[in-house]
Scaffold this motif. Structure first.
Motif, PDB file in Angstrom:
ATOM      1  N   PHE A 348      20.805  22.975  47.453  1.00 29.33           N
ATOM      2  CA  PHE A 348      22.200  23.260  47.111  1.00 29.33           C
ATOM      3  C   PHE A 348      22.378  24.622  46.411  1.00 29.33           C
ATOM      4  N   THR A 349      21.407  25.521  46.587  1.00 35.67           N
ATOM      5  CA  THR A 349      21.621  26.906  46.169  1.00 35.67           C
ATOM      6  C   THR A 349      22.366  27.636  47.276  1.00 35.67           C
ATOM      7  N   TYR A 350      23.002  28.750  46.936  1.00 32.72           N
ATOM      8  CA  TYR A 350      23.767  29.508  47.936  1.00 32.72           C
ATOM      9  C   TYR A 350      22.842  30.081  49.015  1.00 32.72           C
ATOM     10  N   ALA A 351      21.652  30.526  48.608  1.00 34.08           N
ATOM     11  CA  ALA A 351      20.702  31.062  49.592  1.00 34.08           C
ATOM     12  C   ALA A 351      20.308  29.993  50.605  1.00 34.08           C
ATOM     13  N   SER A 352      20.079  28.773  50.135  1.00 27.81           N
ATOM     14  CA  SER A 352      19.730  27.685  51.051  1.00 27.81           C
ATOM     15  C   SER A 352      20.904  27.322  51.951  1.00 27.81           C
TER      16      SER A 352
END
Length: 500
Positions: A348-352
């Motif tokens: 749930f990180t933006y990169a992921s």
């Protein structure tokens, strides 16, 4: 469609065996043979168990071949997986989709998984010869997402929310299931069971009101790749919900759910094995990205927020609520395995989020599903396999595909499909493959021949990919104004290539 009698099954199988090398069917080939006969004879209601029983009763099954086939298949997959561990990322591989072989994927008989290298990744190779027109495999989507034009019909209950066939076409009207909370319906008990176990418990806007902004965004934008990401994460997190882990279920029922749909670790490994690249990498390759960047980054941020609020077990609104959500993920099940919390937080990180979008766009079949075996197939502008959708109830099913040999395929030959229209001019093919699928230049036999005809040969030691593609565009298309007249508009291309 007809339900065949035992005599009709025996007759059809015997006809297939006539002229072949043997008088029995290897057990590992039964699933493919059944699928072939269903396609050719418009059969229905023939279970794998009944098919096996009929053939065994009539001495038409060669069970002795099972052990050797399983051993060979397992060795192939193991070799591929082992090879993947030895590959290191090259400095020149930036932006190349990454994939690996998930050993839990059931590879069909007659083909084997193979890991080529860190750039090409995984693929499928024929372990026996196939005749032109022969069925190579059939497969149902691992992550089923409706075509954009069907979103509204699914939400209204007109189409089944799992298989996307008309609910009115249900084989037994009494078997039609309603969600009970929202308007979504399912055409069979099996579809309802699969949906509730893999996505609907978390994406139903009544069971999980926090999912409403996400669902509304998917519908308003007809954003298929975002829907695919949502259903992928929902399938993973559903393994940790009360629906799959309690609610009056006996241990046998829970075991059946795990056997059918996988536990957290199994689903996580499967989703991670699909070729993955950041969506920003894809978008940056689009000629019009500089113009559209600001507006798309805004909607990306909106989508990310909506996705986290809907599904992230650690989202602030959820963790600060006075009472735990009775239908959402159980934190104690996350804590039961040490690695789960870190994996979920990373997802749930933006990169992921950008990688999940890129994964969806690179791997989705044309109607939108993610397929475990289909995802192994690499590209060639001169393919030897074509993908067709399998009719069910006389309707073209959007979430079940069949791979058919386009020409005779020799043993040990790689199975390849075309990701794009192979009749498109050379420069166009090279650009679309580089832009949308993040690889290139394509050096399939067809492209090598056409490059030779315009006096070009790709040498990575001398040419950068972009410089070479510019040369291809100039030499293969001397009249750019004529090409502009027939190519789709920039806006249409942007929306299509970005998953809208």
């Amino acid at each position: 469609m007809t339900a065949p009698s035992e005599a009709q099954i025996v007759e059809a199988v015997t006809a297939k065996l006539t002229g072949s090398q043997g008088k029995t069917v290897p057990e590992a080939e039964l699933a493919r043979l059944l699928a072939t006969l269903e396609l050719e004879n418009d059969w229905t209601d023939v279970s794998a168990k009944r098919f096996h029983s009929v053939l065994s009763k009539n001495a038409l099954v060669d069970s002795a071949s099972t052990a050797s086939t399983a051993t060979n298949g397992g060795a192939s997959a193991g070799a591929g997986a082992a090879g993947s561990k030895k590959k290191k990322k090259s400095k020149t591989d930036a932006g190349v989709p990454r994939s690996f072989i998930d050993a839990n994927v059931s590879i069909p008989a007659g083909v084997r998984a193979h890991y080529f290298d860190s750039v090409k990744g995984k693929g499928l190779v024929a372990s026996r010869s196939f005749a032109e027109g022969e069925l190579v495999f059939t497969e149902e989507a691992y992550i089923a997402t409706p075509p954009p034009e069907a979103f509204d019909q699914v939400s209204s209950g007109e189409l089944c929310a799992q298989c996307f066939l008309p609910v009115s076409s249900a084989p037994v009207q009494l078997a039609i299931k309603n969600c009970g909370k929202c308007k979504v319906r399912f055409c069979t008990s099996a579809c309802a069971r699969t949906a509730m176990a893999t996505h609907h418990t978390l994406l139903c806007t009544e069971l999980n009101p926090a999912a409403k902004p996400l669902v509304q965004l998917v519908q308003s934008q007809k954003w298929q790749s975002l829907h695919c990401v949502a259903r992928s994460l929902a399938r993973l997190l559903s393994t940790l919900t009360p629906h799959n882990n309690g609610m009056g279920k006996q241990s046998r029922e829970q075991d059946d759910l795990i056997a059918a749909y996988g536990d957290f670790e199994t689903v996580h490994a499967r989703l991670s094995s699909f070729a993955t690249v950041s969506e920003l990498e894809r978008r940056s390759r689009n000629p019009g990205w500089a113009t559209e960047k600001a507006s798309f980054e805004g909607i990306l941020a909106e989508a990310y927020t909506a996705l986290c609020n809907a599904l992230d077990p650690y989202a602030e609104p959820r963790t600060s609520a006075p009472h735990p959500d009775p239908h959402h993920v159980q934190l104690d099940l996350i804590d039961a395995v040490k690695t789960r919390k870190g994996q979920i937080k990373d997802l749930f990180t933006y990169a992921s989020f950008l990688k999940l979008l890129g994964r969806a766009n690179v791997n989705m079949e044309k109607f939108g599903g993610l397929y475990s075996v289909h995802s192994f197939l690499n590209h060639s502008c001169a393919p030897n396999v074509q993908i067709r959708h399998v009719p069910e109830r006389g309707i073209l099913a959007s979430m079940k595909v069949a791979a058919l040999a386009l020409r005779p395929i020799a043993k040990d030959e790689e199975l390849v499909i075309s990701y794009i229209d192979p009749t498109t001019r050379l420069g166009r093919r090279q650009l679309v493959l580089y832009r949308d699928y993040c690889f290139g230049p394509c050096t399939c036999p067809k492209c090598v021949q056409e490059l030779k005809e315009v006096g070009l040969q790709y040498d990575p030691a001398k040419n950068s990919v972009k410089t070479f593609l510019d040369s291809v565009a100039r030499k293969s298309n001397p009249d750019p104004h004529a090409a502009a007249a027939v190519d789709p508009s920039l806006e249409e291309e942007l929306r299509a290539s970005l998953g809208f």
